[in-house]
Design a protein around this motif. Structure first.
Motif, PDB file in Angstrom:
ATOM      1  N   LYS A  69      56.362  62.607  35.329  1.00 45.27           N
ATOM      2  CA  LYS A  69      55.725  63.549  36.109  1.00 45.27           C
ATOM      3  C   LYS A  69      54.938  64.463  35.126  1.00 45.27           C
ATOM      4  N   GLU A  70      55.715  64.659  33.772  1.00 40.41           N
ATOM      5  CA  GLU A  70      54.985  65.472  33.081  1.00 40.41           C
ATOM      6  C   GLU A  70      53.438  65.100  32.364  1.00 40.41           C
ATOM      7  N   ASN A  71      53.231  63.824  32.691  1.00 38.56           N
ATOM      8  CA  ASN A  71      52.047  63.548  32.153  1.00 38.56           C
ATOM      9  C   ASN A  71      50.897  63.474  32.989  1.00 38.56           C
ATOM     10  N   VAL A  72      51.050  63.841  34.205  1.00 38.37           N
ATOM     11  CA  VAL A  72      50.188  64.143  35.326  1.00 38.37           C
ATOM     12  C   VAL A  72      49.115  65.072  35.059  1.00 38.37           C
ATOM     13  N   VAL A  73      49.440  66.165  34.408  1.00 34.18           N
ATOM     14  CA  VAL A  73      48.380  67.083  33.922  1.00 34.18           C
ATOM     15  C   VAL A  73      47.480  66.729  32.860  1.00 34.18           C
ATOM     16  N   VAL A  74      47.952  65.810  32.063  1.00 30.05           N
ATOM     17  CA  VAL A  74      47.353  65.350  30.709  1.00 30.05           C
ATOM     18  C   VAL A  74      46.128  64.430  31.447  1.00 30.05           C
ATOM     19  N   PHE A  75      46.135  63.797  32.646  1.00 31.51           N
ATOM     20  CA  PHE A  75      45.401  62.766  32.943  1.00 31.51           C
ATOM     21  C   PHE A  75      44.345  63.506  34.134  1.00 31.51           C
ATOM     22  N   GLN A  76      45.004  64.481  34.710  1.00 29.39           N
ATOM     23  CA  GLN A  76      44.074  65.448  35.644  1.00 29.39           C
ATOM     24  C   GLN A  76      43.247  66.277  34.908  1.00 29.39           C
ATOM     25  N   ASP A  77      43.326  66.568  33.498  1.00 33.43           N
ATOM     26  CA  ASP A  77      42.434  67.304  32.775  1.00 33.43           C
ATOM     27  C   ASP A  77      41.238  66.358  32.599  1.00 33.43           C
ATOM     28  N   LEU A  78      41.394  65.103  32.434  1.00 29.66           N
ATOM     29  CA  LEU A  78      40.198  64.276  32.236  1.00 29.66           C
ATOM     30  C   LEU A  78      39.258  64.296  33.481  1.00 29.66           C
ATOM     31  N   PHE A  79      39.922  63.893  34.708  1.00 33.49           N
ATOM     32  CA  PHE A  79      39.326  64.564  35.979  1.00 33.49           C
ATOM     33  C   PHE A  79      38.542  65.818  35.897  1.00 33.49           C
ATOM     34  N   ASN A  80      39.372  66.825  35.632  1.00 31.29           N
ATOM     35  CA  ASN A  80      38.626  68.332  35.737  1.00 31.29           C
ATOM     36  C   ASN A  80      37.521  68.340  34.810  1.00 31.29           C
ATOM     37  N   SER A  81      37.598  67.834  33.796  1.00 31.48           N
ATOM     38  CA  SER A  81      36.375  67.787  32.730  1.00 31.48           C
ATOM     39  C   SER A  81      35.216  66.712  32.819  1.00 31.48           C
ATOM     40  N   ASN A  82      35.314  65.978  33.876  1.00 30.80           N
ATOM     41  CA  ASN A  82      34.358  64.836  34.148  1.00 30.80           C
ATOM     42  C   ASN A  82      34.409  63.960  32.909  1.00 30.80           C
ATOM     43  N   ASP A  83      35.697  63.583  32.173  1.00 32.86           N
ATOM     44  CA  ASP A  83      35.775  62.831  31.189  1.00 32.86           C
ATOM     45  C   ASP A  83      35.956  61.209  31.875  1.00 32.86           C
ATOM     46  N   ILE A  84      36.262  61.295  33.108  1.00 33.52           N
ATOM     47  CA  ILE A  84      36.731  59.952  33.967  1.00 33.52           C
ATOM     48  C   ILE A  84      35.130  59.659  34.843  1.00 33.52           C
ATOM     49  N   GLN A  85      34.692  58.591  34.729  1.00 36.13           N
ATOM     50  CA  GLN A  85      33.505  58.339  35.364  1.00 36.13           C
ATOM     51  C   GLN A  85      34.141  57.334  36.749  1.00 36.13           C
ATOM     52  N   LYS A  86      33.857  57.940  37.831  1.00 37.32           N
ATOM     53  CA  LYS A  86      34.362  57.216  39.112  1.00 37.32           C
ATOM     54  C   LYS A  86      32.750  56.876  39.937  1.00 37.32           C
ATOM     55  N   LYS A  87      32.980  55.781  40.274  1.00 38.95           N
ATOM     56  CA  LYS A  87      31.907  55.040  41.328  1.00 38.95           C
ATOM     57  C   LYS A  87      32.526  54.551  42.458  1.00 38.95           C
ATOM     58  N   TYR A  88      31.853  54.924  43.618  1.00 38.75           N
ATOM     59  CA  TYR A  88      32.376  54.407  44.938  1.00 38.75           C
ATOM     60  C   TYR A  88      31.072  53.527  45.268  1.00 38.75           C
ATOM     61  N   LEU A  89      31.405  52.508  46.262  1.00 42.31           N
ATOM     62  CA  LEU A  89      30.549  52.004  46.959  1.00 42.31           C
ATOM     63  C   LEU A  89      30.654  52.381  48.621  1.00 42.31           C
ATOM     64  N   GLY A  90      29.391  52.542  49.201  1.00 39.60           N
ATOM     65  CA  GLY A  90      29.795  52.634  50.698  1.00 39.60           C
ATOM     66  C   GLY A  90      28.596  51.963  51.508  1.00 39.60           C
ATOM     67  N   ILE A  91      28.887  51.618  52.624  1.00 39.03           N
ATOM     68  CA  ILE A  91      27.933  51.108  53.854  1.00 39.03           C
ATOM     69  C   ILE A  91      27.632  52.181  54.647  1.00 39.03           C
ATOM     70  N   VAL A  92      26.423  52.448  54.780  1.00 42.73           N
ATOM     71  CA  VAL A  92      25.624  53.677  55.661  1.00 42.73           C
ATOM     72  C   VAL A  92      24.991  53.262  56.653  1.00 42.73           C
ATOM     73  N   ARG A  93      24.719  54.010  57.674  1.00 46.24           N
ATOM     74  CA  ARG A  93      23.629  53.842  58.762  1.00 46.24           C
ATOM     75  C   ARG A  93      22.485  54.209  58.237  1.00 46.24           C
ATOM     76  N   GLY A  94      21.272  53.349  58.394  1.00 45.54           N
ATOM     77  CA  GLY A  94      19.898  53.463  58.025  1.00 45.54           C
ATOM     78  C   GLY A  94      19.468  52.799  56.697  1.00 45.54           C
ATOM     79  N   PHE A  95      18.020  53.071  56.771  1.00 45.29           N
ATOM     80  CA  PHE A  95      17.726  52.718  55.257  1.00 45.29           C
ATOM     81  C   PHE A  95      17.766  53.621  54.247  1.00 45.29           C
ATOM     82  N   PHE A  96      18.349  53.499  52.988  1.00 42.14           N
ATOM     83  CA  PHE A  96      18.589  54.594  52.122  1.00 42.14           C
ATOM     84  C   PHE A  96      17.886  53.896  50.857  1.00 42.14           C
ATOM     85  N   THR A  97      16.756  54.568  50.389  1.00 42.81           N
ATOM     86  CA  THR A  97      15.847  53.927  49.466  1.00 42.81           C
ATOM     87  C   THR A  97      15.458  54.655  48.273  1.00 42.81           C
ATOM     88  N   GLU A  98      15.885  56.004  48.064  1.00 45.58           N
ATOM     89  CA  GLU A  98      15.843  56.563  46.858  1.00 45.58           C
ATOM     90  C   GLU A  98      16.885  57.376  46.337  1.00 45.58           C
TER      91      GLU A  98
END
Length: 230
Positions: A69-98
């Motif tokens: 539990k004590e290590n949670v904040v250490v990793f959360q700091d990476l998220f808060n400082s954007n030192d973790i790169q997250k990428k999601y994929l989604g399927i959406v309605r309509g043509f998205f081209t740009e």
């Protein structure tokens, strides 16, 4: 249900979260009585884990949990400082081209105050489907990459709806006609939002982690139908 493990060391465990599983019990999901992700992991490993970040119940993909539990904040700091790169994929309605950056405030669930939120959205593929969806004679879909630089609740779902490209399978912010078509024609009822990759430098070991989560079965069904190669 056995949870897929993507990475594990003395500090963290990284898992591939299935659709429709709560990470833990909360006030907002108080009517859902199914086993939570933490329940399933405790049963699988006979020990407790501590979530470092969150995914919506309906969202699938990469999730990192701490072993202490004590290590949670250490990793959360990476998220808060954007030192973790997250990428999601989604399927959406309509043509998205740009590629665009969506800057639209999102309301905090607890305080009801709007907070700044930012998402980069990039097109990956499109498909014209010959199945009619009200009020049109056919239907259009896009595969998109979503990169959030903030972490607001339902941010990606709200942002895609904001630009009129709601995520398929989203019954809160999405398009019910397209959701229903995916259910009746393709037997796909889950939300098509997946936390696909996660990259960061481990704060304790210094190792660079580049993690990727396989898609739920529904995604492969759509990839085949739409001839998308991912």
């Amino acid at each position: 249900m056995k949870i897929e493990i993507l990475f594990e060391d003395n500090y963290i465990i990284v898992i591939n979260k299935p659709n429709n599983i709560l990470i833990h019990n909360s006030y907002y999901a108080r009517n859902i009585k199914d086993a939570t992700l933490l329940d399933l992991l405790e049963k699988q490993f006979n020990k407790s884990f501590y979530p470092i970040h969150r995914l919506d119940r309906k969202t699938s993909g990469i999730l990192v949990l701490a072993k202490q539990k004590e290590n949670v904040v250490v990793f959360q700091d990476l998220f808060n400082s954007n030192d973790i790169q997250k990428k999601y994929l989604g399927i959406v309605r309509g043509f998205f081209t740009e590629s665009i950056v969506i800057n639209s405030p999102v309301k905090n669930a607890d305080t009801k105050v709007y907070k700044d939120a930012e998402t980069l959205c990039e097109p990956l593929a499109t498909y014209l489907c010959d199945i009619a969806v009200h009020p049109y004679e056919n239907s259009r879909y896009s595969l998109v990459k979503l990169i959030p630089t903030t972490g607001r609740m339902h941010q990606l779902r709200i942002h895609m709806n904001k630009i009129s490209h709601p995520i398929i399978g989203d019954y809160k912010y999405g398009d019910r006609f397209h959701n229903r078509m995916f259910e009746t024609e393709f037997a796909c009822a889950n939300l098509f939002l997946h936390a696909y990759t996660l990259q960061f430098k481990h704060p304790f070991t210094g190792i660079q982690l580049n993690l990727k989560a396989n898609f739920p079965d529904d995604w492969y069904k759509i990839f085949e139908k739409f001839n998308w190669n991912i």
